[in-house]
Design a protein around this motif. Sequence first.
Motif, PDB file in Angstrom:
ATOM      1  N   THR A   8      72.807  59.831  13.999  1.00 53.44           N
ATOM      2  CA  THR A   8      72.337  58.935  15.053  1.00 53.44           C
ATOM      3  C   THR A   8      71.463  57.859  14.425  1.00 53.44           C
ATOM      4  N   HIS A  10      69.060  54.468  14.701  1.00 52.12           N
ATOM      5  CA  HIS A  10      68.140  53.695  15.538  1.00 52.12           C
ATOM      6  C   HIS A  10      67.629  52.528  14.701  1.00 52.12           C
ATOM      7  N   LEU A  48      80.048  56.780  23.453  1.00 54.75           N
ATOM      8  CA  LEU A  48      78.707  56.218  23.295  1.00 54.75           C
ATOM      9  C   LEU A  48      78.258  55.548  24.581  1.00 54.75           C
ATOM     10  N   GLU A  52      73.794  52.949  22.138  1.00 53.52           N
ATOM     11  CA  GLU A  52      73.862  54.097  21.247  1.00 53.52           C
ATOM     12  C   GLU A  52      74.675  53.756  20.001  1.00 53.52           C
ATOM     13  N   TRP A  53      74.286  54.341  18.894  1.00 49.97           N
ATOM     14  CA  TRP A  53      74.985  54.150  17.629  1.00 49.97           C
ATOM     15  C   TRP A  53      75.039  55.524  16.971  1.00 49.97           C
ATOM     16  N   ARG A  54      76.165  56.195  17.133  1.00 50.73           N
ATOM     17  CA  ARG A  54      76.292  57.571  16.677  1.00 50.73           C
ATOM     18  C   ARG A  54      77.636  57.785  16.007  1.00 50.73           C
TER      19      ARG A  54
END
Length: 199
Positions: A8, A10, A48, A52-54
Amino acid sequence: MEYLVTMTTHVSQGTPAEAVDDIRAREAAHSRRLAEAGLLLRLWRPPLGPGEWRTLGLFAAPDAERLEEVLAAMPLRVWRSDEVTPLAPHPNDPGPASTATPLPAKEFLVAFAPDGPVSQELADAAAAEAARAAELAEDGHLVRLWQVSPGRALGLWRARDPAEMRTLLGSLPQAPWLTTTTTPLSEHPNDPALSRPRG
C-alpha cells in the motif's frame, strides 16, 4: 518459499509529480530485475477506491529475512507499507510449472476458510476435493493453491467473469463447509507474466 505481499503506497501530499514519475519508473526497472532473478513472480492490482494505490505481489525468497531485503530495496518502499502473508505448499496445488493452457479470462484470488469448526464432513470430502481441483487445474481454471494456515487456503483462479467464478467455487465438494472471499484482479503494468509468452 512463496509470499503474498499487499503493498500500500501513500505518497506524501505536495510531492511533485516529476518525483512520483521518477520513482515509478525506477520501480518498474527494479521489478524487471527482481523477476529476472526469480524473486518477483507476479503483480496484480486489486479493486481500488478513490485515491488508493495498492498492489498485490507474489514473491519467492528463501526466508522472511531475504524477502524483507528484497522489499526494502524497492524504490517505492519510501512511500509504502507492506503486509506479508507466508504461503505454504498445498497438496492440491497444480504448481508453478503447470502445463494447462492459460484461458483468455480474468484472474481472481480466492481465500478459503472453514465455516466454523472443522467438521468430519469437510474432512471426508478431501479426496473428492483433490480430484475436482485437478480437473479445474487441467481446464486452466485453478492456477495455484497455497496453504496459509491449518484449514485456510489461498488460490489463484481464472474465469470469464465473477458469475463463472462463483459457479466454479460452487462445484468444489468442500464448498458447503467453506467460507470463500473472492478478490478480482486486474493487470499491473510491471507484472512479470506480461513479458512471458503465453503457452
